[in-house]
Design a protein around this motif. Structure first.
Motif, PDB file in Angstrom:
ATOM      1  N   GLU A   1       8.606  48.812  29.310  1.00 24.90           N
ATOM      2  CA  GLU A   1       9.664  48.084  30.035  1.00 24.90           C
ATOM      3  C   GLU A   1       9.310  46.607  30.170  1.00 24.90           C
ATOM      4  O   GLU A   1      10.106  45.713  29.863  1.00 24.90           O
ATOM      5  CB  GLU A   1       9.845  48.765  31.402  1.00 24.90           C
ATOM      6  CG  GLU A   1      10.619  47.978  32.430  1.00 24.90           C
ATOM      7  CD  GLU A   1       9.718  47.206  33.391  1.00 24.90           C
ATOM      8  OE1 GLU A   1      10.167  46.154  33.880  1.00 24.90           O
ATOM      9  OE2 GLU A   1       8.577  47.616  33.651  1.00 24.90           O
ATOM     10  N   VAL A   2       8.093  46.351  30.620  1.00 20.54           N
ATOM     11  CA  VAL A   2       7.685  44.974  30.893  1.00 20.54           C
ATOM     12  C   VAL A   2       7.651  44.143  29.612  1.00 20.54           C
ATOM     13  O   VAL A   2       8.065  42.994  29.584  1.00 20.54           O
ATOM     14  CB  VAL A   2       6.306  44.974  31.583  1.00 20.54           C
ATOM     15  CG1 VAL A   2       5.689  43.596  31.577  1.00 20.54           C
ATOM     16  CG2 VAL A   2       6.432  45.492  33.012  1.00 20.54           C
TER      17      VAL A   2
ATOM     18  N   THR B   1      21.189  45.172  28.339  1.00 22.50           N
ATOM     19  CA  THR B   1      19.869  45.461  28.906  1.00 22.50           C
ATOM     20  C   THR B   1      19.977  45.253  30.402  1.00 22.50           C
ATOM     21  O   THR B   1      20.213  44.138  30.855  1.00 22.50           O
ATOM     22  CB  THR B   1      18.821  44.511  28.287  1.00 22.50           C
ATOM     23  OG1 THR B   1      18.665  44.853  26.907  1.00 22.50           O
ATOM     24  CG2 THR B   1      17.471  44.634  28.992  1.00 22.50           C
TER      25      THR B   1
ATOM     26  N   THR C   1      11.558  43.379  27.860  1.00 25.61           N
ATOM     27  CA  THR C   1      12.775  42.887  28.527  1.00 25.61           C
ATOM     28  C   THR C   1      12.531  41.685  29.419  1.00 25.61           C
ATOM     29  O   THR C   1      13.146  41.549  30.469  1.00 25.61           O
ATOM     30  CB  THR C   1      13.412  43.994  29.401  1.00 25.61           C
ATOM     31  OG1 THR C   1      12.515  44.301  30.486  1.00 25.61           O
ATOM     32  CG2 THR C   1      13.714  45.236  28.618  1.00 25.61           C
ATOM     33  N   ARG C   2      11.651  40.796  29.019  1.00 22.89           N
ATOM     34  CA  ARG C   2      11.453  39.634  29.882  1.00 22.89           C
ATOM     35  C   ARG C   2      12.732  38.790  29.901  1.00 22.89           C
ATOM     36  O   ARG C   2      13.121  38.205  28.905  1.00 22.89           O
ATOM     37  CB  ARG C   2      10.268  38.801  29.410  1.00 22.89           C
ATOM     38  CG  ARG C   2      10.143  37.588  30.295  1.00 22.89           C
ATOM     39  CD  ARG C   2       8.816  36.939  30.250  1.00 22.89           C
ATOM     40  NE  ARG C   2       8.914  35.706  31.027  1.00 22.89           N
ATOM     41  CZ  ARG C   2       7.896  34.919  31.283  1.00 22.89           C
ATOM     42  NH1 ARG C   2       6.720  35.242  30.840  1.00 22.89           N
ATOM     43  NH2 ARG C   2       8.068  33.836  31.985  1.00 22.89           N
ATOM     44  N   PHE C   3      13.380  38.749  31.053  1.00 24.75           N
ATOM     45  CA  PHE C   3      14.637  38.033  31.214  1.00 24.75           C
ATOM     46  C   PHE C   3      14.456  36.558  30.849  1.00 24.75           C
ATOM     47  O   PHE C   3      13.444  35.964  31.252  1.00 24.75           O
ATOM     48  CB  PHE C   3      15.093  38.151  32.675  1.00 24.75           C
ATOM     49  CG  PHE C   3      16.467  37.606  32.930  1.00 24.75           C
ATOM     50  CD1 PHE C   3      17.592  38.366  32.686  1.00 24.75           C
ATOM     51  CD2 PHE C   3      16.623  36.297  33.390  1.00 24.75           C
ATOM     52  CE1 PHE C   3      18.866  37.850  32.915  1.00 24.75           C
ATOM     53  CE2 PHE C   3      17.893  35.782  33.617  1.00 24.75           C
ATOM     54  CZ  PHE C   3      19.003  36.560  33.387  1.00 24.75           C
TER      55      PHE C   3
ATOM     56  N   PRO D   1      16.082  44.233  33.792  1.00 20.64           N
ATOM     57  CA  PRO D   1      14.917  43.694  33.078  1.00 20.64           C
ATOM     58  C   PRO D   1      13.870  43.141  34.035  1.00 20.64           C
ATOM     59  O   PRO D   1      14.034  43.164  35.245  1.00 20.64           O
ATOM     60  CB  PRO D   1      15.523  42.560  32.252  1.00 20.64           C
ATOM     61  CG  PRO D   1      16.664  42.066  33.074  1.00 20.64           C
ATOM     62  CD  PRO D   1      17.216  43.295  33.769  1.00 20.64           C
ATOM     63  N   PHE D   2      12.828  42.630  33.421  1.00 24.30           N
ATOM     64  CA  PHE D   2      11.673  42.062  34.098  1.00 24.30           C
ATOM     65  C   PHE D   2      11.922  40.553  34.215  1.00 24.30           C
ATOM     66  O   PHE D   2      12.193  39.909  33.219  1.00 24.30           O
ATOM     67  CB  PHE D   2      10.490  42.382  33.182  1.00 24.30           C
ATOM     68  CG  PHE D   2       9.161  41.848  33.559  1.00 24.30           C
ATOM     69  CD1 PHE D   2       8.595  42.162  34.787  1.00 24.30           C
ATOM     70  CD2 PHE D   2       8.434  41.067  32.663  1.00 24.30           C
ATOM     71  CE1 PHE D   2       7.324  41.703  35.108  1.00 24.30           C
ATOM     72  CE2 PHE D   2       7.166  40.609  32.977  1.00 24.30           C
ATOM     73  CZ  PHE D   2       6.615  40.922  34.205  1.00 24.30           C
TER      74      PHE D   2
ATOM     75  N   THR E   1      15.642  40.146  25.353  1.00 21.61           N
ATOM     76  CA  THR E   1      15.509  41.602  25.289  1.00 21.61           C
ATOM     77  C   THR E   1      15.212  42.003  23.859  1.00 21.61           C
ATOM     78  O   THR E   1      15.651  41.332  22.919  1.00 21.61           O
ATOM     79  CB  THR E   1      16.777  42.323  25.778  1.00 21.61           C
ATOM     80  OG1 THR E   1      16.574  43.740  25.654  1.00 21.61           O
ATOM     81  CG2 THR E   1      18.024  41.938  24.976  1.00 21.61           C
TER      82      THR E   1
END
Ligand SMILES: Cc1ncc(C[n+]2csc(CCOP(=O)(O)OP(=O)(O)O)c2C)c(N)n1
Ligand code: SF4
Ligand SMILES: [Mg+2]
Lengths: 313, 384
Positions: free
Chosen positions: A54-55, B208, A58-60, B211-212, A63
């Motif tokens: 997850e980490v 998505t 998907t760092r905003f 998210p992080f 993605t």
């Protein structure tokens, strides 16, 4: 069954998980995700528990995902999936979703998000019978937070919270048999697989998705950082787990056990010797521990064979 | 045709749910919420609604499944109380941040320990800063009205946040009162269809979600979310005005009861307002200029409207049904901030913890300025 070429692109020609993520070199997790998602022919929704996958994807505001992806927290991925699956079911019943292919709901969670903190939500969702596939990428520790022990960490492994030292040989307890726990929920499909046995994993995914109810896949997945091996040796390390019978590949269909691969039954040293986290076991004073581990592996293997025999009756 | 029935607050909420007929209701039992979900389950069993109830294994999973269902594209409701809310608190924050328009009935009950099943507002206050809308009902009728209004507020594009309809445990959840129900078709029309712009089940446009976010974006995202909660004040008033056209009942962010020329006022949340109204009426008969400001919306907190409503008062007493050990109780602190700079006298009282009754004579004492900070506390040392 996926060919190697389609492992990176799914049947529609889209990469479900693109490159550009920050999972470590040699990490087995993206391999598992790609093998699973490329095998599934219908549209998917991915639910991800907190953890490395997850980490790192998907760092905003970026993605790596090309399929609908949902993350809520660490311990609740199976509950979130229950909600998605229930919504799909009722929306189809109420004709609020266009008729057509059903969307497969696939969870990816680490061993922490499965064996430990996620166990209650997973157990509830399996018992309720939601139609979804739960994939545990089991790298045998809490990797994302810096390699702490989990219920999946094997006996004797050194982690940051079960360190080997002058007075310690690493984790003093045995790992849980999560696959057996899943089987105890009487779900239609449960299997144990390994990240580098693609064909075997892919066939299991096909069966899991076709099952009329919950399916659970427990996939041993390497972590060069936490296990202490060279990234390029990932395949040899996982293969050693399988060949030594430490991690047998099998499936349980409607309660019937079946081996899907016959290992060489190599000595456990082949598995233990491949990783830094077991290095201390090879000190002369720990020789007894290695034979203890060999004994555990043999006992578990024989028990599994007996279950497979029963299945044949 | 008005349809007036004798219903408990819990049953009234269940009837609102029947009329809304949400897609998914993941829920876990806890007193005093249970009558809501039991009544609703029976209504479904009798074919009066066709919601998918998911009998999850914990409240943590109830809210988690609610997020999954709501973001998948289904209208989603749930209900809980006290320990249930405490267990799901982690996920309540995430529901708000994921902008999941879930409607939840909260049968307010004291938090453990000691374990207790009766009303106070400590559960609501535990998630005060989670970013969800919290609306407090005074009666079963109010609980029904707010539940019918809630999806419209939650799902408004300017808001997209969970909305909690808070009803005092037992006092409202279990007490029967005449409740006027709207016709089913009017509720259906009022609520309208559930339309989510980025449903996860829309696999043709993958998104998505959850998210992080690191220091470069987290702050922006949090501020955006807070702005949505602030916007809920206007939306609440719009929805209340529209609801009034249907029902001829108006439940907005606050209710000023005989406040116009009041010099002394009480500010309270929930069913206690009913008791205070009775005392206000008595005092008015005795030519005392007493009034009540009942807060419906605790989050968002209508500071400006409160300051305006209390402008003419000389003294105001705030009633908190939750304590803040080592600090100022939540409603008192909010009022102090809202009235900062005005010269009216503000007193704070904590009352009713763990379901202790507040009696009309207590309220008179409070109006007189003669009540202790902890109203109704006997204060003796308990046996060990
Ligand atoms: C409730 C909660 N407790 C702890 C954490 C911290 N945490 C985040 S990821 C993680 C470990 C995840 O381990 P695992 O599920 O095995 O996945 P991996 O990191 O190995 O990919 C922990 C402990 C958290 N995010 N939430
Ligand atoms: S720490 Fe381990 S599991 Fe996490 S990304 Fe790196 S190799 Fe993969
Ligand atoms: Mg792990």
């Amino acid at each position: 069954m996926s060919r190697l070429k389609t492992i990176v692109r799914n049947q529609r020609g889209v990469q479900p998980l693109r490159g550009g993520h920050s999972l470590c070199q040699g990490c087995g997790v993206p391999m598992v995700v790609r093998t699973v998602l490329s095998t599934i022919r219908q549209p998917v929704v991915v639910v991800n528990a907190t953890g490395c996958l997850e980490v790192a994807t998907t760092r905003f505001p970026t993605t790596a995902w090309n399929v609908p992806w949902l993350h809520v927290a660490f311990e609740n991925a199976a509950a979130v999936a229950s909600g998605v699956e229930s919504a799909q079911r009722v929306l189809r019943r109420r004709h609020a979703l266009p008729a057509g292919e059903e969307v497969a709901v696939v969870v990816f969670a680490g061993d922490g998000g499965t064996y430990d903190i996620g166990l209650q939500a997973l157990s509830g969702a399996l018992e309720r019978g939601h139609r979804f596939l739960f994939v545990c990428y089991d790298n045998e520790a809490y990797m994302n937070t810096g390699v702490q022990r989990s219920g999946a960490t094997p006996f004797g492994a050194s982690t940051t919270t079960s360190p080997a030292g002058l007075d310690s040989f690493g984790k003093a307890q045995r790992r849980k048999d999560m696959t057996a726990i899943a089987v105890a929920h009487h779900v239609p499909y449960v299997a144990q697989a390994a990240s580098t046995h693609w064909h075997d994993l892919s066939v299991k995914v096909e069966r899991a998705v076709a099952a009329d109810g919950p399916a659970f896949l427990n996939v041993l997945t390497d972590c060069p950082v936490g296990w202490g091996h060279e990234p390029k040796l990932a395949k040899q390390v996982i293969d050693a787990a399988v060949e030594t019978c430490f991690w047998p590949l099998y499936e349980v269909v409607e309660g019937r056990h079946r081996l899907t691969y016959t290992p060489r039954q190599a000595p456990v040293e082949e598995w233990l010797g491949s990783q830094q986290r077991f290095a201390h076991l090879f000190r002369p004073e720990n020789a007894e521990l290695i034979s203890q581990i060999q004994g555990q592996v043999e006992a578990d293997w024989n028990e599994l064979l007996a279950r497979c025999e029963e299945g044949r009756m | 045709m008005t349809d007036v029935r004798l219903l408990t607050g819990g049953e009234a909420v269940a009837h609102a749910m029947r009329q809304i007929d949400p897609d998914v209701v993941p829920v876990y039992p806890i007193t005093p919420q249970t009558p809501i979900i039991q009544t609703f389950a029976k209504l479904i069993a009798d074919g009066e609604a066709s919601t998918e109830i998911v009998n999850v294994e914990s409240e943590h999973s109830a809210m988690s499944a609610a997020i999954g269902a709501a973001l998948a594209g289904g209208r989603t409701m749930t209900a809980t109380s006290s320990q249930g809310l405490a267990l799901m608190a982690e996920v309540v924050y995430i529901a708000a941040s994921m902008r999941a328009p879930i409607v939840m009935a909260l049968g307010n009950r004291a938090l453990s320990g000691p374990i207790n099943i009766h009303c106070d507002h400590s559960d609501s206050m535990l998630i005060r800063d989670s970013g969800v809308v919290q609306l407090f009902a005074e009666s079963a009728q109010d609980a029904y009205d707010l539940t019918v209004m809630a999806p419209r507020i939650a799902e408004d594009a300017r808001v997209l946040l969970p909305v909690l309809v808070c009803l005092d445990g037992f006092t409202i959840t279990h007490s029967a009162e005449p409740v006027s129900l709207l016709p089913d078709d009017e509720v259906a029309r009022f609520v309208g269809p559930y339309r989510l712009r980025n449903a996860v089940l829309d696999t043709t446009r993958p998104t998505t979600q959850g998210p992080f976010a690191m220091p470069d974006y987290y702050f922006e995202l949090r501020r955006q979310q807070a702005a949505a909660l602030e916007a809920a004040l206007d939306v609440l008033e719009e929805v209340a005005a529209e609801f009034e056209l249907l029902s001829r009942r108006r439940v907005g962010a606050l209710e000023a009861y005989r406040l116009e020329d009041a010099t002394r006022a009480i500010v309270a949340l929930g069913s206690t307002a009913g008791t205070v109204k009775d005392v206000v009426d008595e005092l008015r008969d005795e030519h005392e200029a007493a009034g009540l400001l009942r807060l419906v919306s605790f989050r968002p907190f209508p500071s400006a409207a409160i300051a305006a409503a209390l402008e003419g008062c000389a003294s105001v007493a705030v009633l908190d049904r939750a304590d803040s050990p080592g600090g100022t109780p939540p409603l008192h602190a909010e009022l102090a901030a809202a009235l900062y700079g005005s010269d009216l006298e503000l007193a704070g009282h904590v009352y009713g913890l763990g379901g202790r009754e507040l009696h009309p004579p207590d309220v008179r004492e409070i109006f007189r300025g003669a009540a202790a900070p902890y109203v109704g506390l006997r204060g003796e040392r308990c046996p060990v």
